[in-house]
Enzyme design. Structure first.
Site, PDB file in Angstrom:
ATOM      1  N   HIS A 138      34.573  17.196  23.988  1.00 18.73           N
ATOM      2  CA  HIS A 138      35.184  15.936  23.570  1.00 18.73           C
ATOM      3  C   HIS A 138      34.411  15.282  22.425  1.00 18.73           C
ATOM      4  O   HIS A 138      34.949  14.419  21.730  1.00 18.73           O
ATOM      5  CB  HIS A 138      35.247  14.990  24.767  1.00 18.73           C
ATOM      6  CG  HIS A 138      36.495  14.170  24.854  1.00 18.73           C
ATOM      7  ND1 HIS A 138      37.678  14.472  24.206  1.00 18.73           N
ATOM      8  CD2 HIS A 138      36.750  13.023  25.544  1.00 18.73           C
ATOM      9  CE1 HIS A 138      38.596  13.566  24.494  1.00 18.73           C
ATOM     10  NE2 HIS A 138      38.050  12.667  25.296  1.00 18.73           N
TER      11      HIS A 138
ATOM     12  N   ASN B 192      38.209   6.058  24.732  1.00 14.34           N
ATOM     13  CA  ASN B 192      39.453   5.316  24.966  1.00 14.34           C
ATOM     14  C   ASN B 192      39.523   3.983  24.225  1.00 14.34           C
ATOM     15  O   ASN B 192      40.602   3.406  24.113  1.00 14.34           O
ATOM     16  CB  ASN B 192      39.655   5.075  26.458  1.00 14.34           C
ATOM     17  CG  ASN B 192      39.816   6.363  27.228  1.00 14.34           C
ATOM     18  OD1 ASN B 192      39.798   7.454  26.665  1.00 14.34           O
ATOM     19  ND2 ASN B 192      39.971   6.237  28.523  1.00 14.34           N
TER      20      ASN B 192
END
EC number: 3.1.1.29
Length: 192
Positions: free
Chosen positions: A22, A70
């Site tokens: 990620h 996020n």
């Protein structure tokens, strides 16, 4: 088309996330900063770490949001406002499930494709009219395994391939900084 003035690496802060798939976006901007001999500085008003580099004779800001993936848009939009940089002059580097390790692709505009850092940035900007560098991390094969996959470390072989894709993207970056995205794409997207 305008060149690039801001390059953002999307990822998650903290040592526990440092080597995960990620964090491919972080790996990209870290490699850029290292190549340029630039130092990272914490910038609380921009909710992240910043570095300044020169590429193709132009000053370019690098940003690693410290907001977690996020909420990346908060950092991206704060930097754009502070430095008076348009979304079209911004590139977001991120991990891409739909590309194999060893592959990197440039793209302008579009949706988020499920990538939460892009999702938050698009939500705050109200559009997706910015550049992206999609760094391939591969797909685990089933959607139920995606979270564990992106938050996990790649195999040694995949790590080498991801690093190679990042190097390939760095090689064409001067063209993108100067605004010649079509040539940058052609060179990056053409198999060697």
């Amino acid at each position: 088309m305008a060149g690039l003035r801001l390059i953002v690496g999307l990822g998650n802060p903290g040592s526990e996330h440092a080597r995960t798939r990620h964090n491919a976006g972080f790996h990209f901007v870290e490699a850029l900063a290292e190549k340029a001999g630039a130092r990272w500085n914490v910038d609380s008003k921009l909710f992240g770490e910043t570095a300044k580099v020169e590429i193709a004779g132009q000053t370019v800001w690098l940003l690693k949001p410290a907001t977690f993936m996020n909420l990346s848009g908060k950092s991206v939009t704060a930097a754009q406002r502070f430095w008076k940089i348009e979304p079209e002059e911004t590139l977001l580097a991120h991990d891409e499930l739909d590309l194999a390790p060893g592959v990197a692709r440039l793209k302008f505009d579009g949706g988020h494709g499920g990538q939460n850092g892009l999702r938050d940035t698009i939500r705050l900007l109200g559009h997706g009219k910015f550049h992206r560098l999609r760094v391939g991390i591969g797909h685990p094969g089933h959607k139920d395994r995606v979270v564990g996959w992106v938050l996990g470390r790649p195999s040694k072989d995949d790590e080498v391939l991801i690093s190679r894709a990042i190097d390939d993207a760095i090689d064409v970056l001067p063209l993108a900084v100067q605004g010649d995205f079509s040539e940058a794409m052609k060179r990056l997207h053409t198999p060697k």
